[in-house]
Design a protein around this motif. Structure first.
Motif, PDB file in Angstrom:
ATOM      1  N   LYS A 168       0.849  -1.193   0.000  1.00 30.35           N
ATOM      2  CA  LYS A 168       0.000   0.000   0.000  1.00 30.35           C
ATOM      3  C   LYS A 168       0.882   1.240   0.000  1.00 30.35           C
ATOM      4  O   LYS A 168       1.582   1.518   0.972  1.00 30.35           O
ATOM      5  N   LEU A 169       0.832   1.995  -1.098  1.00 32.57           N
ATOM      6  CA  LEU A 169       1.678   3.167  -1.271  1.00 32.57           C
ATOM      7  C   LEU A 169       1.278   4.295  -0.326  1.00 32.57           C
ATOM      8  O   LEU A 169       0.103   4.633  -0.204  1.00 32.57           O
ATOM      9  N   VAL A 170       2.272   4.879   0.327  1.00 30.77           N
ATOM     10  CA  VAL A 170       2.086   6.083   1.136  1.00 30.77           C
ATOM     11  C   VAL A 170       2.554   7.291   0.329  1.00 30.77           C
ATOM     12  O   VAL A 170       1.846   8.280   0.193  1.00 30.77           O
ATOM     13  N   GLU A 171       3.769   7.180  -0.242  1.00 28.29           N
ATOM     14  CA  GLU A 171       4.336   8.277  -1.024  1.00 28.29           C
ATOM     15  C   GLU A 171       5.479   7.733  -1.871  1.00 28.29           C
ATOM     16  O   GLU A 171       6.157   6.784  -1.486  1.00 28.29           O
ATOM     17  N   ILE A 172       5.690   8.357  -3.029  1.00 25.83           N
ATOM     18  CA  ILE A 172       6.822   7.986  -3.878  1.00 25.83           C
ATOM     19  C   ILE A 172       7.529   9.261  -4.315  1.00 25.83           C
ATOM     20  O   ILE A 172       6.881  10.253  -4.641  1.00 25.83           O
ATOM     21  N   LYS A 173       8.849   9.232  -4.278  1.00 28.18           N
ATOM     22  CA  LYS A 173       9.677  10.365  -4.691  1.00 28.18           C
ATOM     23  C   LYS A 173      10.748   9.853  -5.640  1.00 28.18           C
ATOM     24  O   LYS A 173      11.283   8.756  -5.455  1.00 28.18           O
ATOM     25  N   SER A 174      11.074  10.660  -6.635  1.00 31.84           N
ATOM     26  CA  SER A 174      12.164  10.310  -7.543  1.00 31.84           C
ATOM     27  C   SER A 174      12.919  11.580  -7.900  1.00 31.84           C
ATOM     28  O   SER A 174      12.335  12.659  -7.968  1.00 31.84           O
ATOM     29  N   TRP A 175      14.221  11.440  -8.111  1.00 30.05           N
ATOM     30  CA  TRP A 175      15.044  12.590  -8.444  1.00 30.05           C
ATOM     31  C   TRP A 175      16.314  12.130  -9.144  1.00 30.05           C
ATOM     32  O   TRP A 175      16.761  11.007  -8.974  1.00 30.05           O
ATOM     33  N   ASN A 176      16.849  13.028  -9.951  1.00 29.93           N
ATOM     34  CA  ASN A 176      18.153  12.816 -10.571  1.00 29.93           C
ATOM     35  C   ASN A 176      19.210  13.365  -9.632  1.00 29.93           C
ATOM     36  O   ASN A 176      18.977  14.362  -8.951  1.00 29.93           O
ATOM     37  N   PHE A 177      20.352  12.715  -9.587  1.00 30.95           N
ATOM     38  CA  PHE A 177      21.481  13.296  -8.867  1.00 30.95           C
ATOM     39  C   PHE A 177      22.657  13.352  -9.831  1.00 30.95           C
ATOM     40  O   PHE A 177      22.836  12.482 -10.676  1.00 30.95           O
ATOM     41  N   GLY A 178      23.400  14.431  -9.750  1.00 30.84           N
ATOM     42  CA  GLY A 178      24.441  14.689 -10.738  1.00 30.84           C
ATOM     43  C   GLY A 178      25.816  14.286 -10.273  1.00 30.84           C
ATOM     44  O   GLY A 178      25.984  13.474  -9.368  1.00 30.84           O
ATOM     45  N   GLY A 179      26.783  14.864 -10.936  1.00 24.13           N
ATOM     46  CA  GLY A 179      28.171  14.558 -10.642  1.00 24.13           C
ATOM     47  C   GLY A 179      28.668  13.421 -11.499  1.00 24.13           C
ATOM     48  O   GLY A 179      27.940  12.856 -12.323  1.00 24.13           O
ATOM     49  N   LYS A 180      29.912  13.082 -11.311  1.00 28.28           N
ATOM     50  CA  LYS A 180      30.533  12.025 -12.098  1.00 28.28           C
ATOM     51  C   LYS A 180      29.801  10.698 -11.931  1.00 28.28           C
ATOM     52  O   LYS A 180      29.720   9.901 -12.853  1.00 28.28           O
ATOM     53  N   LYS A 181      29.263  10.462 -10.759  1.00 24.50           N
ATOM     54  CA  LYS A 181      28.561   9.205 -10.488  1.00 24.50           C
ATOM     55  C   LYS A 181      27.052   9.431 -10.464  1.00 24.50           C
ATOM     56  O   LYS A 181      26.341   8.851  -9.668  1.00 24.50           O
ATOM     57  N   GLY A 182      26.538  10.265 -11.350  1.00 18.90           N
ATOM     58  CA  GLY A 182      25.128  10.627 -11.358  1.00 18.90           C
ATOM     59  C   GLY A 182      24.205   9.499 -11.772  1.00 18.90           C
ATOM     60  O   GLY A 182      24.624   8.502 -12.359  1.00 18.90           O
ATOM     61  N   GLY A 183      22.944   9.688 -11.456  1.00 20.96           N
ATOM     62  CA  GLY A 183      21.927   8.708 -11.795  1.00 20.96           C
ATOM     63  C   GLY A 183      20.574   9.158 -11.287  1.00 20.96           C
ATOM     64  O   GLY A 183      20.291  10.347 -11.206  1.00 20.96           O
ATOM     65  N   VAL A 184      19.750   8.198 -10.931  1.00 23.30           N
ATOM     66  CA  VAL A 184      18.392   8.458 -10.462  1.00 23.30           C
ATOM     67  C   VAL A 184      18.156   7.657  -9.186  1.00 23.30           C
ATOM     68  O   VAL A 184      18.632   6.526  -9.064  1.00 23.30           O
ATOM     69  N   SER A 185      17.413   8.250  -8.267  1.00 25.35           N
ATOM     70  CA  SER A 185      16.934   7.524  -7.089  1.00 25.35           C
ATOM     71  C   SER A 185      15.419   7.574  -7.075  1.00 25.35           C
ATOM     72  O   SER A 185      14.829   8.611  -7.381  1.00 25.35           O
ATOM     73  N   VAL A 186      14.808   6.455  -6.729  1.00 25.08           N
ATOM     74  CA  VAL A 186      13.355   6.370  -6.559  1.00 25.08           C
ATOM     75  C   VAL A 186      13.109   5.671  -5.230  1.00 25.08           C
ATOM     76  O   VAL A 186      13.629   4.576  -4.996  1.00 25.08           O
ATOM     77  N   ILE A 187      12.330   6.317  -4.382  1.00 20.24           N
ATOM     78  CA  ILE A 187      11.985   5.747  -3.080  1.00 20.24           C
ATOM     79  C   ILE A 187      10.466   5.696  -2.968  1.00 20.24           C
ATOM     80  O   ILE A 187       9.803   6.725  -3.082  1.00 20.24           O
ATOM     81  N   ALA A 188       9.933   4.509  -2.751  1.00 16.45           N
ATOM     82  CA  ALA A 188       8.502   4.352  -2.489  1.00 16.45           C
ATOM     83  C   ALA A 188       8.342   3.993  -1.017  1.00 16.45           C
ATOM     84  O   ALA A 188       8.852   2.963  -0.570  1.00 16.45           O
ATOM     85  N   LEU A 189       7.674   4.863  -0.284  1.00 17.02           N
ATOM     86  CA  LEU A 189       7.321   4.548   1.095  1.00 17.02           C
ATOM     87  C   LEU A 189       5.974   3.852   1.059  1.00 17.02           C
ATOM     88  O   LEU A 189       5.022   4.354   0.461  1.00 17.02           O
ATOM     89  N   VAL A 190       5.923   2.697   1.648  1.00 18.12           N
ATOM     90  CA  VAL A 190       4.687   1.927   1.680  1.00 18.12           C
ATOM     91  C   VAL A 190       4.324   1.662   3.132  1.00 18.12           C
ATOM     92  O   VAL A 190       5.182   1.757   4.016  1.00 18.12           O
ATOM     93  N   GLU A 191       3.063   1.360   3.380  1.00 21.39           N
ATOM     94  CA  GLU A 191       2.646   1.083   4.755  1.00 21.39           C
ATOM     95  C   GLU A 191       3.489  -0.021   5.370  1.00 21.39           C
ATOM     96  O   GLU A 191       3.774  -0.004   6.560  1.00 21.39           O
ATOM     97  N   GLU A 192       3.906  -0.961   4.558  1.00 26.30           N
ATOM     98  CA  GLU A 192       4.655  -2.115   5.047  1.00 26.30           C
ATOM     99  C   GLU A 192       6.149  -1.829   5.192  1.00 26.30           C
ATOM    100  O   GLU A 192       6.843  -2.538   5.882  1.00 26.30           O
ATOM    101  N   SER A 193       6.706  -0.838   4.502  1.00 25.47           N
ATOM    102  CA  SER A 193       8.097  -0.400   4.621  1.00 25.47           C
ATOM    103  C   SER A 193       8.520   0.407   3.401  1.00 25.47           C
ATOM    104  O   SER A 193       8.115   1.541   3.263  1.00 25.47           O
ATOM    105  N   HIS A 194       9.323  -0.178   2.453  1.00 22.44           N
ATOM    106  CA  HIS A 194       9.817   0.640   1.347  1.00 22.44           C
ATOM    107  C   HIS A 194      10.336  -0.192   0.167  1.00 22.44           C
ATOM    108  O   HIS A 194      10.633  -1.376   0.307  1.00 22.44           O
ATOM    109  N   ILE A 195      10.449   0.504  -0.973  1.00 25.83           N
ATOM    110  CA  ILE A 195      11.220   0.039  -2.124  1.00 25.83           C
ATOM    111  C   ILE A 195      12.166   1.186  -2.470  1.00 25.83           C
ATOM    112  O   ILE A 195      11.734   2.335  -2.585  1.00 25.83           O
TER     113      ILE A 195
END
Length: 128
Positions: free
Chosen positions: A51-78
């Protein structure tokens, strides 16, 4: 009083299921596509019966840049983190839900990212 506390821990212990791993040799275009990755994790939440509570995603830069996605769920997270320079991602799926399936979420994300190889680990997270 301490014997009551011990009794509560033994009879009402919380058991969590934790599936996590490393994904190698992924197409860098996919690893940098924030919208695709956001929707991928959102679908994995459904597949795992969380059960989804909230999801956030963002790009992060720099030489080791990429993307992070965090889903907070009632049961914990992805949590999914990518590094485009290395064609690499880490994936963490944790749940305390009795009816949720973190392995299904993990396997779904792997199937969509199509790494050439990956490692999957499982940990029983319990109070004993």
């Amino acid at each position: 009083m301490s014997s009551q506390l011990i009794s509560l821990v033994n009879t009402d212990r919380i058991i969590g299921k934790h599936v996590f791993g490393n994904l190698y040799d992924i197409d860098p275009k996919i690893l940098n596509d924030k919208d695709f990755l956001h929707n991928l994790v959102l679908e994995a939440v459904k597949i795992a019966n969380m059960k989804l509570v909230e999801i956030k995603s963002w790009n992060f830069g720099g030489k080791k840049g990429g993307v992070s996605v965090i889903a907070l769920v009632e049961e914990s997270h992805i949590a999914l983190h990518t590094w485009t320079e290395y064609n690499y991602a880490t994936l963490d799926v944790y749940t305390c839900g009795e009816n949720s399936n973190p392995q299904a979420a993990f396997e779904y994300i792997v199937s969509q990212l199509k790494p050439k190889r990956y490692q999957m680990f499982y940990a029983d997270r319990s109070s004993e």
